[in-house]
Design a protein around this motif. Structure first.
Motif, PDB file in Angstrom:
ATOM      1  N   CYS A  11      -7.463  -1.137   6.921  1.00 45.80           N
ATOM      2  CA  CYS A  11      -6.835   0.462   6.959  1.00 45.80           C
ATOM      3  C   CYS A  11      -5.339   0.850   6.624  1.00 45.80           C
ATOM      4  O   CYS A  11      -5.167   1.745   6.064  1.00 45.80           O
ATOM      5  CB  CYS A  11      -7.172   0.516   8.375  1.00 45.80           C
ATOM      6  SG  CYS A  11      -8.962   0.318   9.142  1.00 45.80           S
ATOM      7  N   CYS A  12      -4.239   0.517   6.591  1.00 45.28           N
ATOM      8  CA  CYS A  12      -3.315   0.458   6.219  1.00 45.28           C
ATOM      9  C   CYS A  12      -2.871   0.454   4.768  1.00 45.28           C
ATOM     10  O   CYS A  12      -2.387   1.776   4.242  1.00 45.28           O
ATOM     11  CB  CYS A  12      -2.061  -0.339   7.029  1.00 45.28           C
ATOM     12  SG  CYS A  12      -2.428  -0.609   8.802  1.00 45.28           S
ATOM     13  N   GLY A  14      -5.193   1.733   2.869  1.00 45.96           N
ATOM     14  CA  GLY A  14      -6.048   2.859   2.388  1.00 45.96           C
ATOM     15  C   GLY A  14      -7.364   2.150   1.440  1.00 45.96           C
ATOM     16  O   GLY A  14      -7.668   3.252   1.174  1.00 45.96           O
ATOM     17  N   LYS A  18      -8.278   6.613   2.929  1.00 44.74           N
ATOM     18  CA  LYS A  18      -7.756   6.943   3.383  1.00 44.74           C
ATOM     19  C   LYS A  18      -5.878   6.147   2.391  1.00 44.74           C
ATOM     20  O   LYS A  18      -5.898   4.722   3.250  1.00 44.74           O
ATOM     21  CB  LYS A  18      -7.173   7.267   5.181  1.00 44.74           C
ATOM     22  CG  LYS A  18      -8.114   8.850   5.112  1.00 44.74           C
ATOM     23  CD  LYS A  18      -7.330   8.510   6.626  1.00 44.74           C
ATOM     24  CE  LYS A  18      -9.174  10.158   6.666  1.00 44.74           C
ATOM     25  NZ  LYS A  18      -8.555  11.166   6.619  1.00 44.74           N
ATOM     26  N   SER A  19      -4.824   6.925   2.766  1.00 45.04           N
ATOM     27  CA  SER A  19      -3.341   6.828   2.378  1.00 45.04           C
ATOM     28  C   SER A  19      -2.540   7.130   3.343  1.00 45.04           C
ATOM     29  O   SER A  19      -2.917   8.573   3.648  1.00 45.04           O
ATOM     30  CB  SER A  19      -3.129   7.080   0.922  1.00 45.04           C
ATOM     31  OG  SER A  19      -4.108   5.870   0.469  1.00 45.04           O
ATOM     32  N   TYR A  20      -1.426   6.829   4.169  1.00 40.00           N
ATOM     33  CA  TYR A  20      -0.829   6.951   4.874  1.00 40.00           C
ATOM     34  C   TYR A  20       0.781   7.175   4.623  1.00 40.00           C
ATOM     35  O   TYR A  20       1.495   6.168   4.548  1.00 40.00           O
ATOM     36  CB  TYR A  20      -0.645   6.398   6.196  1.00 40.00           C
ATOM     37  CG  TYR A  20      -2.370   6.332   6.788  1.00 40.00           C
ATOM     38  CD1 TYR A  20      -2.583   7.299   7.745  1.00 40.00           C
ATOM     39  CD2 TYR A  20      -3.064   5.325   5.989  1.00 40.00           C
ATOM     40  CE1 TYR A  20      -4.282   7.342   8.044  1.00 40.00           C
ATOM     41  CE2 TYR A  20      -4.976   5.597   6.922  1.00 40.00           C
ATOM     42  CZ  TYR A  20      -4.454   6.965   8.017  1.00 40.00           C
ATOM     43  OH  TYR A  20      -5.938   7.342   8.936  1.00 40.00           O
ATOM     44  N   SER A  69      -5.616  16.491   1.738  1.00 40.55           N
ATOM     45  CA  SER A  69      -5.031  16.088   2.946  1.00 40.55           C
ATOM     46  C   SER A  69      -4.895  17.485   4.114  1.00 40.55           C
ATOM     47  O   SER A  69      -4.731  18.524   2.898  1.00 40.55           O
ATOM     48  CB  SER A  69      -3.775  15.570   2.610  1.00 40.55           C
ATOM     49  OG  SER A  69      -2.561  15.751   4.029  1.00 40.55           O
ATOM     50  N   SER A  74      -1.926  12.075   5.979  1.00 37.85           N
ATOM     51  CA  SER A  74      -2.950  11.072   5.032  1.00 37.85           C
ATOM     52  C   SER A  74      -3.549  11.728   4.143  1.00 37.85           C
ATOM     53  O   SER A  74      -3.822  12.803   4.455  1.00 37.85           O
ATOM     54  CB  SER A  74      -3.660  10.744   6.749  1.00 37.85           C
ATOM     55  OG  SER A  74      -3.974  12.311   7.521  1.00 37.85           O
ATOM     56  N   TRP A  75      -3.680  10.812   3.540  1.00 39.48           N
ATOM     57  CA  TRP A  75      -4.650  11.159   2.333  1.00 39.48           C
ATOM     58  C   TRP A  75      -5.387  10.510   1.661  1.00 39.48           C
ATOM     59  O   TRP A  75      -5.673   9.715   2.003  1.00 39.48           O
ATOM     60  CB  TRP A  75      -3.824  10.905   1.500  1.00 39.48           C
ATOM     61  CG  TRP A  75      -2.217  11.930   1.166  1.00 39.48           C
ATOM     62  CD1 TRP A  75      -1.100  11.695   1.156  1.00 39.48           C
ATOM     63  CD2 TRP A  75      -1.668  13.376   0.261  1.00 39.48           C
ATOM     64  NE1 TRP A  75      -0.278  13.127   1.810  1.00 39.48           N
ATOM     65  CE2 TRP A  75      -0.625  13.989   0.837  1.00 39.48           C
ATOM     66  CE3 TRP A  75      -2.850  14.273  -0.623  1.00 39.48           C
ATOM     67  CZ2 TRP A  75      -0.700  14.818   0.552  1.00 39.48           C
ATOM     68  CZ3 TRP A  75      -2.756  15.478  -0.386  1.00 39.48           C
ATOM     69  CH2 TRP A  75      -1.173  15.788   0.027  1.00 39.48           C
ATOM     70  N   THR A  76      -7.308  11.537   1.678  1.00 39.48           N
ATOM     71  CA  THR A  76      -8.191  11.056   1.534  1.00 39.48           C
ATOM     72  C   THR A  76      -8.288  11.347   0.518  1.00 39.48           C
ATOM     73  O   THR A  76      -8.471  11.788  -0.926  1.00 39.48           O
ATOM     74  CB  THR A  76      -9.382  12.126   2.207  1.00 39.48           C
ATOM     75  OG1 THR A  76      -8.625  11.901   3.868  1.00 39.48           O
ATOM     76  CG2 THR A  76     -11.143  10.975   2.082  1.00 39.48           C
ATOM     77  N   PRO A 317       4.216  14.867   9.583  1.00 45.17           N
ATOM     78  CA  PRO A 317       2.843  15.442   9.774  1.00 45.17           C
ATOM     79  C   PRO A 317       3.175  16.755  10.118  1.00 45.17           C
ATOM     80  O   PRO A 317       4.433  17.318  10.520  1.00 45.17           O
ATOM     81  CB  PRO A 317       2.447  14.529  10.151  1.00 45.17           C
ATOM     82  CG  PRO A 317       3.521  14.016  10.667  1.00 45.17           C
ATOM     83  CD  PRO A 317       4.628  13.756  10.038  1.00 45.17           C
TER      84      PRO A 317
END
Length: 319
Positions: A11-12, A14, A18-20, A69, A74-76, A317
């Motif tokens: 998850c972290c 991506g 998602k990328s964070y 985003s 957070s980027w999908t 954010p």
């Protein structure tokens, strides 16, 4: 327990789409040439996709990617809805591109190379794809290249027709800018897929490639990758018209780490200004394995741009 830790790591990084936060903002693939677009409440980020091996000495770029985003952190990842294979006339790699919206349709202007055929002897070319959605699917809008190498003769090399950037003025008139070695521009017809008049060319101070044009208040900005030094930096000009004349203003951003090139992308979003670029700082990254970053952008009271500070922290954010 090991399974839980592994899922957290997935998850972290991506892998689940998602990328964070923190620069670079995209960490699960190598991305370059950022072209952000604000549409409704969302930022869509159109990118090149570096797939070269660690030991490669040249680019390998097989498709274009889209991310989105609503908080700038957070980027999908929406995958690769477009590649040179979409265009029957194209060959080679997927270089810098730019997507804009007009009339509810999304026009994605791309640079690649043209096949040797009746229309062109090869060389760099610019095409345009269209979709009803910012994430695709996209299809070739006209069935042929919008711009081929034979249409521009101010440079002798065959890769000068790259890096398209489209700007739509307040009156609805669209302009396309592009070039390597010189900056070229032309008007676009209202259908967004035909040139409206002649191609012009000029050379801003230290210009090499990657133009980005936008308007803020009553001033137009032309931002670009410069060749005043090596590696590239970002410099800019301003004008009172999208057709110029352009007045040189200076350097916005110095060289980026571990990467020869740099490419600008600029938006205003939720009352803040953002500057996108790429560098080569991810593990195994470099000039052919680049990664997109974003930092804040600030203006002086007279409208000039303050130097962008490259940070590891990136931006905060937004709600």
């Amino acid at each position: 327990m090991k399974t839980i830790i592994y899922l957290i790591l997935l998850c972290c990084t991506g892998i689940f789409g998602k990328s964070y936060g923190q620069n670079p903002i995209i960490r699960d693939v190598f991305t370059a040439d950022p072209a952000p677009l604000v549409y409704h409440d969302t930022v869509f980020l159109y990118t090149s996709h570096d797939t070269a091996s660690v030991d490669a000495t040249n680019y390998q770029m097989k498709d274009w990617l889209v991310f989105s985003s609503t908080d700038m952190v957070s980027w999908t990842n929406h995958g690769a809805p477009l590649s040179p294979k979409t265009f029957t006339w194209a060959t080679g790699d997927a270089y810098a591109a730019h997507c804009v919206e007009k009339g509810g349709k999304f026009y994605w202007y791309v640079s690649t190379f043209h096949k040797n055929d009746d229309r062109s002897n090869g060389g760099a070319a610019i095409g345009v794809a269209v979709s009803d959605s910012p994430t695709g699917p996209f299809q070739d809008a006209i069935g042929e290249a919008l711009i081929v190498n034979e249409m521009t003769t101010d440079n002798e090399h065959g890769w000068d027709d790259i890096d398209p950037a489209v700007f739509i003025d307040d009156d609805g008139q669209a302009y396309i800018y592009w070039g390597n070695g010189s900056c070229k521009w032309a008007k676009l017809k209202d259908n967004m897929v035909e040139l409206d008049g002649p191609i012009h060319h000029f050379k801003p101070k230290n210009f090499i490639e990657g133009p980005w044009v936008y308007k803020r208040k009553d001033r137009y900005y032309l931002v670009y990758a410069s060749a005043g030094t090596e590696p590239e930096m970002i410099e800019y000009c301003t004008a009172t018209s999208p057709e110029g004349p352009w007045e040189y203003q200076g350097i916005i951003m110095e060289n980026v780490p571990n990467c020869f090139t740099v490419h600008p992308g600029i938006i205003a979003y939720k009352d803040k200004d953002y500057f996108f670029y790429h560098n080569g700082v991810l593990p195994t990254g470099g000039s052919h394995r680049r990664s997109i970053c974003v930092d804040y952008m600030y203006y002086n009271p007279n409208g000039t741009i303050q130097k962008v500070k490259q940070t590891k922290e990136g931006v905060s954010p937004v709600e």
